[in-house]
Design an enzyme around this catalytic site. Structure first.
Site, PDB file in Angstrom:
ATOM      1  N   CYS A   1       3.197  -1.324   8.124  1.00  0.00           N
ATOM      2  CA  CYS A   1       2.634  -0.202   7.374  1.00  0.00           C
ATOM      3  C   CYS A   1       2.822   1.137   8.092  1.00  0.00           C
ATOM      4  O   CYS A   1       2.879   1.181   9.316  1.00  0.00           O
ATOM      5  CB  CYS A   1       1.142  -0.413   7.175  1.00  0.00           C
TER       6      CYS A   1
ATOM      7  N   ARG B   1      10.310   1.018   9.368  1.00  0.00           N
ATOM      8  CA  ARG B   1       9.343   0.052   9.875  1.00  0.00           C
ATOM      9  C   ARG B   1       9.228  -1.172   8.969  1.00  0.00           C
ATOM     10  O   ARG B   1       8.648  -2.171   9.377  1.00  0.00           O
ATOM     11  CB  ARG B   1       7.967   0.716   9.995  1.00  0.00           C
TER      12      ARG B   1
ATOM     13  N   GLU C   1      20.343 -14.942  20.521  1.00  0.00           N
ATOM     14  CA  GLU C   1      20.209 -13.596  19.969  1.00  0.00           C
ATOM     15  C   GLU C   1      21.267 -13.366  18.878  1.00  0.00           C
ATOM     16  O   GLU C   1      20.978 -12.762  17.839  1.00  0.00           O
ATOM     17  CB  GLU C   1      20.319 -12.568  21.107  1.00  0.00           C
TER      18      GLU C   1
ATOM     19  N   LYS D   1      20.354 -12.431  15.024  1.00  0.00           N
ATOM     20  CA  LYS D   1      20.900 -11.246  14.336  1.00  0.00           C
ATOM     21  C   LYS D   1      21.543 -11.657  13.020  1.00  0.00           C
ATOM     22  O   LYS D   1      21.331 -11.035  11.991  1.00  0.00           O
ATOM     23  CB  LYS D   1      21.968 -10.561  15.171  1.00  0.00           C
TER      24      LYS D   1
ATOM     25  N   GLU E   1      18.932 -12.740  10.406  1.00  0.00           N
ATOM     26  CA  GLU E   1      18.089 -11.616   9.977  1.00  0.00           C
ATOM     27  C   GLU E   1      18.752 -10.749   8.926  1.00  0.00           C
ATOM     28  O   GLU E   1      18.110 -10.347   7.965  1.00  0.00           O
ATOM     29  CB  GLU E   1      17.830 -10.682  11.170  1.00  0.00           C
TER      30      GLU E   1
ATOM     31  N   HIS F   1      23.996 -34.284  21.367  1.00  0.00           N
ATOM     32  CA  HIS F   1      22.678 -34.921  21.271  1.00  0.00           C
ATOM     33  C   HIS F   1      22.057 -34.702  19.890  1.00  0.00           C
ATOM     34  O   HIS F   1      20.856 -34.892  19.730  1.00  0.00           O
ATOM     35  CB  HIS F   1      21.759 -34.387  22.375  1.00  0.00           C
TER      36      HIS F   1
ATOM     37  N   LYS G   1       9.736  -3.609  11.217  1.00  0.00           N
ATOM     38  CA  LYS G   1      10.229  -3.153  12.521  1.00  0.00           C
ATOM     39  C   LYS G   1       9.198  -3.377  13.616  1.00  0.00           C
ATOM     40  O   LYS G   1       9.523  -3.800  14.701  1.00  0.00           O
ATOM     41  CB  LYS G   1      10.582  -1.666  12.436  1.00  0.00           C
TER      42      LYS G   1
END
Ligand code: F6R
Length: 611
Positions: free
Chosen positions: A2, A27, A484, A488, A491, A507, A606
């Site tokens: 928010c 955000r 990472e 990315k 996302e 495995h 964000k």
């Protein structure tokens, strides 16, 4: 997450509110709204699901003009993202509130307020605040007095802004657990959850502290601290970062931020490297004394920042010989943790406001850690304020929801930490510090070379356009880099991506490999290369298509189903930083091909200031 904007001025503030909300779009949010005390003397609001541009259209269709207003972007927590749950929330026609954070005792307050005759028009926790305030105003008619009394009944986190049609010369604000900043103008003043929202109207700011209540009028700001004492907060002139809300020539903030990495890594190193050593005092005046006592390190973070911590574990143990544990904050905070003596607690966070990371730090203070260090990108954040030591990453504001430049500057900072701890404790092998300092100085240039892979990576992205699943493999410190890379990709392209240490393939995950499952690997030229090559053979033997980012000297070449992309050579210790770049570019170009909202991927925010 928010966002809040508020204004009290002589001019019409509607466009200022909308522009402020646009600047907070990065955000993440799912609805937006504003309330204005209009020139006709009414409190009116407009709210819309979706983008701020929808709200703007609604305001253009049914104009609102006034000198006092509040606005909000909402990221749904209590109640679905609907128009009736969007802020501002009203009590009657005279009182409006916007709120960031979570009111934990909202159910209890809701029942109490219903008993007093209030009816609710939303499922939000926020609506209890506005009715509670309305009820308090009956006995304490001054808005500031009423707000001071009302917030005492709120449990949880809030940054909130309030306006009243009965007292239309002021904007009220309260902060507890959610940041708020006052923007100071000439004959006009503003409020926001992030100064970036107000850079269009001022460069002078006053940051509210925990527990502060502020009464903001056109020509005066009054602040009371948590004890109710009137206080002055310092006015800070803001110089840098005004350009951050601008994409420049780039199509997306994410691409701009990927390309900023040589510059921001350079900035993160500035003032911190001596001729052949790291300057330990960069971590604060007490750092050397504290670091000398450190025998273990506990790192806690979330998401991308957690991956940075995982890389640091390899560095701390292999270079500085210091045992290190790394854990995601949401687990750490609720686990019964046994703390080894003389353990330094290290939190890593871009925003410094991530609820789980902050809670983990607060718990850590009760657990007998030696001290706490925050590696953070925001100097005024709660994490920084509440830690004993800080090292600020100098990434500048990161607008793309998917973290890129924050990650690489975190890695650089963690390398500085590794070398500092090793230096102070005398545990580094001879010559290591001087060599790494030299290599760190060259790193911005190396990152520039990696960015020159842009075009080849863009072409490689085409291999993923029709795929639904991918595997990312790495070994050693490249395993977190693979994690990472997978984060990315999922996302921003919404392609399912998993990362495994390459040795784990047989495995279990090998069962998934077929021609529809591209396998991405990072392969620097190190002692694990031969082992990695065997793992890649296992993939090829099952028809899996390989995309290998390999050191120029790794002796790997293209073949059927194997796409090798050469990465400039770099010393092994810094390879995790360099190999991150092509993986960021890959996710970016796959997302562009898929046509997703790269900078604001669905369902994500964000700054995750709620649990
Ligand atoms: C991923 C991403 C998130 C954040 C996480 C922690 O691209 O940005 O995983 O890393 O939400 O945020 P900070 O670092 O602000 O604590």
């Amino acid at each position: 997450m928010c966002g809040i904007v508020g204004a009290v001025a002589e001019r019409n503030i509607t466009t200022i509110l909308i522009e402020g909300l646009k600047r907070l779009e990065y955000r993440g949010y799912d609805s937006a709204g504003l309330a204005v005390f209009t020139q006709q003397g009414n409190l009116e609001r407009r709210r819309r699901i979706g983008k701020v541009s929808e709200l703007e259209t609604a305001v253009a269709a049914e104009p609102l003009a006034g000198n006092l207003g509040i606005a909000h972007t909402r990221w749904a927590t209590h109640g679905a993202p609907t128009e009736h749950n969007a802020h501002p929330h009203f009590s009657g026609h005279e009182l409006a509130v916007v709120h960031n954070g979570i009111i934990e005792n909202h159910e209890e307050l809701r029942e109490k307020l219903k008993g007093l005759g209030y009816s609710f028009s939303s499922e939000t926790d926020t609506e209890v605040i506005v009715h509670l305030l309305d009820h308090t105003l009956k006995t304490l008619p001054d808005l500031a007095d009423a707000l001071k009394a009302a917030v005492k009944q709120l449990h949880g986190a809030y940054g909130l802004a309030v306006i009243s049609a009965k007292q239309p010369d002021r904007l009220l604000a309260a902060r507890s657990g959610s940041p708020l900043v006052i923007g100071l103008g000439h004959g006009e003043n503003f409020l926001a959850s992030d100064q970036l929202a107000l850079r269009q109207v001022t460069d002078r700011f006053m940051y509210l502290e925990e527990g502060d209540i502020a009464e903001i009028r056109r020509d005066q700001v009054t602040i009371w601290d948590v004890a109710g004492t009137q206080v002055q907060r310092e006015t800070v002139q803001y110089h840098e970062g005004a350009e951050a809300a601008d994409k420049g020539a780039y199509r997306h903030f994410m691409l701009k931020e990927i390309h900023e990495q040589p510059t921001v890594v350079q900035r993160t190193l500035e003032g911190r490297l001596g001729k052949d050593h790291v300057m330990v005092q960069a971590f604060g005046p007490q750092a050397a004394e504290l670091f000398a006592k450190v025998r273990n390190v506990q790192i806690v973070a979330c998401g991308t920042s957690y991956h940075a911590g995982m890389v640091a574990r390899y560095w701390l143990e292999s270079l500085a010989g210091i045992p290190c544990q790394v854990e995601v904050a949401s687990e750490f905070r609720y686990r019964k943790v046994v703390v080894q003596p003389d353990t330094l607690f290290v939190s890593i966070s871009q925003s410094g406001e991530t609820a789980d990371t902050l809670a983990a730090l607060r718990n850590a203070k009760e657990l007998g850690f030696l001290g706490s260090l925050a590696i953070c990108n925001v100097g005024i954040s709660s994490l920084v304020r509440e830690s004993d030591l800080t090292l600020l990453t100098q990434a500048g504001p990161e607008i793309g929801v998917a973290s890129t430049k924050a990650f690489t500057t975190q890695l650089v900072s963690l390398m500085l930490l590794t070398l500092s701890l090793g230096q102070v404790r005398g545990t580094l092998a001879a010559g290591v510090e001087a060599e790494l300092v030299e290599e760190l100085r060259r790193l911005p240039t190396r990152l520039g070379e990696a960015l020159a892979m842009d075009a080849i990576v863009e072409k490689t992205a085409e291999l993923f356009a029709d795929k639904h699943h991918t595997l990312f493999l790495g070994r050693g410190a490249q395993f977190p880099v693979a994690m990472e890379g997978a984060l990315k990709l999922k996302e921003i392209s919404y392609i399912h991506a998993e990362a495994y240490p390459a040795g784990e393939l047989k495995h279990g995950p090998l069962a998934l490999v077929d021609s529809d499952m591209p396998v991405v690997t990072v392969a620097p030229n190190n002692e694990l290369l031969e082992k990695l090559k065997s793992n890649l053979q296992e993939v090829r033997a099952r028809g899996g298509e390989l995309i290998v980012f390999a050191d120029e000297a790794a002796g790997m070449s293209n073949g059927e189903g194997t796409h090798v992309i050469a990465v400039p050579h770099i010393i092994d210790a810094l390879a995790p930083i360099l190999y991150t770049i092509p993986l960021q570019l890959l996710s970016y170009y796959v997302a562009v091909l898929k046509g997703t909202d790269v900078d604001q991927p669905r369902n994500l925010a964000k700054s995750v200031t709620v649990e």
